[in-house]
Design a protein around this motif. Structure first.
Motif, short mmCIF file in Angstrom:
data_model
loop_
_atom_site.label_atom_id
_atom_site.label_comp_id
_atom_site.label_asym_id
_atom_site.label_seq_id
_atom_site.Cartn_x
_atom_site.Cartn_y
_atom_site.Cartn_z
N GLU A 57 38.28 78.46 73.40
CA GLU A 57 39.57 79.10 73.16
C GLU A 57 40.27 79.28 74.52
O GLU A 57 39.60 79.28 75.56
CB GLU A 57 39.39 80.47 72.48
N PRO A 58 41.59 79.41 74.51
CA PRO A 58 42.30 79.54 75.79
C PRO A 58 42.02 80.86 76.48
O PRO A 58 41.85 81.88 75.80
CB PRO A 58 43.78 79.43 75.40
N TRP A 59 41.96 80.84 77.79
CA TRP A 59 41.84 82.08 78.57
C TRP A 59 42.45 81.84 79.94
O TRP A 59 42.54 80.71 80.39
CB TRP A 59 40.39 82.56 78.65
N ILE A 83 43.56 74.76 79.93
CA ILE A 83 44.56 74.56 78.88
C ILE A 83 45.57 75.71 78.96
O ILE A 83 45.18 76.88 78.93
CB ILE A 83 43.87 74.57 77.49
N GLY A 87 32.76 67.46 70.87
CA GLY A 87 32.36 68.87 70.82
C GLY A 87 32.49 69.41 72.24
O GLY A 87 33.20 68.81 73.07
N GLY A 116 34.23 78.99 76.76
CA GLY A 116 35.31 78.11 76.33
C GLY A 116 35.48 78.19 74.84
O GLY A 116 35.07 79.16 74.20
N GLY A 162 29.89 74.20 68.77
CA GLY A 162 29.54 74.99 69.95
C GLY A 162 28.05 75.26 70.09
O GLY A 162 27.45 74.96 71.12
N TYR A 205 35.35 72.86 78.14
CA TYR A 205 36.34 72.42 77.15
C TYR A 205 35.76 71.31 76.29
O TYR A 205 34.92 70.52 76.75
CB TYR A 205 37.59 71.90 77.88
#
Ligand code: DLL
Length: 410
Positions: free
Chosen positions: A194-196, A304, A223, A192, A127, A216
């Motif tokens: 992680e899902p949200w 996602i 990456g 991003g 990241g 994403y």
């Protein structure tokens, strides 16, 4: 680029990638035995999937196609168990990555000359350095603050006045809490890793007064920067000249038509050190190849909706944490700070939702019944709900926040 031209480029690059893997990676020489080089993009479906276990089994460098002396950098992600998965980049790979991330930032509305407060972790995680390289490529000034030390981050945002920020959505909420309602310089967030959900986006946008776009990516593929929303937020535009997307049935692996939700499978088209053929991401989404209202012709993916292995089975009903988040944040008085606790009673899994009320003096009995009723109607099952005062539920301290506390083994 019109799609027919794009597909010609993709096919040439796919052929090069297949040959490269066949010639340089013993595992792939074996797996591709008897399979011809692709003569159309549809032939992709004949090749076997590459899975995370293949990376672990070939730890650390067994799937690389270049000698270690040719690597410019490695990154790694710490899996839930055992050895990390290691990925490598040549100098050219890094240049492609920078270009992908630069496109993400510019599409999101970040302007050259602006500053980016980069609160993604620097180090083996992709990241921090991923967003860093892309911002520099796009002429955006970077504040390389990395994750953690939230008080200091708040001071830096107030003193340096960056126009843009990147971090996980859960960390954006943590920062928003500390920034309170004081005016800030931020205009765009690139969030991003992680899902949200849409509801979480709304909450972040309101609290920070920014436009929040979804980025994403995954280390196995490159990456961050595999795909990203543009400022008009019509799905995440996939960098399709570098990564070929497929969506397949989670159970059978059969390709699914556009618009249907399944597992995202990605093939790299231009990578040198660590090309991947049909990597099974485990992430669930749908894709469309319709041209975007913004004019882009590349395929776009939905956010996602979960991971194939994230699914909880609560009394026989499939439940994804994202469904719970979506429902919960639709309830007035519930804050975006929540945690799902899964326990086992006998042979059954039970779910308790811990959620903070928005304000201290809330009527927690009334809020509990409203949330229970909302869950019953959206998930079709009864769940236990614990409404707690502000500050009780764990916050992101910079990295990815796990929304689920799995206590089944206890
Ligand atoms: O999380 C790369 C990244 C960094 C993406 C910064 C975006 C921003 P990994 O640590 O390898 O790489 O984790 C990849 O995280 O398979 C997804 O399950 C999840 N993920 C990443 N971005 C999103 C997103 C980075 N926008 C894994 N929405 C992926 C939902 C995401 N899940």
């Amino acid at each position: 680029m019109p799609r027919d031209q794009l597909e010609t480029v993709q096919l040439q690059r796919l052929q090069t990638t297949v040959r490269r893997l066949r010639d340089h990676v013993p595992l792939m020489t074996k797996r591709l035995e008897g399979l011809a080089d692709p003569s159309s993009l549809d032939d992709l479906a004949d090749y076997p999937f590459l899975r995370k276990t293949d990376l672990r089994d070939n730890y650390p460098f067994g799937l690389f196609t270049v000698d270690r002396s040719e690597l410019a950098r490695v990154h790694a992600s710490s899996g839930t168990s055992g050895k990390p998965t290691v990925v490598g980049y040549t100098k050219e790979d890094l240049a492609i990555w920078d270009e992908c991330v630069a496109r993400c930032l510019r599409g999101a509305g970040v302007e050259p000359g602006w500053w980016l407060h980069n609160a993604y972790g620097y180090g083996l995680f992709t990241g921090g350095l991923g967003l860093h390289g892309g911002a520099e490529e796009a002429g955006i000034g970077v504040v390389p603050v990395s994750g953690g030390n939230t008080e200091r981050q708040v001071t830096l945002i107030q003193d340096f006045a960056p126009e843009s920020i990147c971090c996980t959505p859960s960390y954006a909420l943590t920062l928003a809490e500390l920034l309170q309602d004081a005016p800030n310089s931020l205009k765009v967030g690139i969030l991003g890793a992680e899902p949200w959900t849409e509801e979480m986006r709304q909450s972040i946008e309101e609290q920070l007064d920014i436009v929040a776009v979804n980025i994403y990516g995954l280390s196995e593929v490159i990456g961050p920067g595999v795909s990203c929303e543009t400022a008009d937020r019509q799905g995440l535009v996939i960098m399709e000249d570098h990564f070929l997307p497929e969506v397949v049935d989670p159970d059978t692996g059969a390709p699914l038509p556009d618009g249907e939700i399944g597992v995202l499978v990605l093939t790299s088209l231009t990578k040198q050190a660590f090309p991947i053929l049909r990597y099974w991401t485990g992430d669930l989404c749908s894709i469309t190849r319709e041209p975007s209202p913004c004019g882009r012709t590349h395929a776009r993916m939905s956010a996602i909706v979960g991971r194939a292995d994230d699914m909880l089975v609560i009394r026989g009903v499939n439940v994804y944490p994202s469904q719970v988040e979506h429902t919960l944040l639709g309830v007035d008085g519930a804050s975006p700070h929540f945690q799902l606790v899964v326990r086992r009673e006998g042979t059954l899994d039970t779910l308790t939702i811990r959620v903070e009320s928005e304000s201290d003096g809330a009527d927690s009995d009334a809020l509990t019944s409203t949330i229970k009723a909302a869950m019953q109607s959206s998930l079709g099952i009864g769940v236990a709900v614990s409404v707690e005062p502000p500050g009780s539920v764990p916050r992101s301290e910079g990295g990815k926040l796990s929304r689920t506390s799995d206590q089944r083994a206890l």
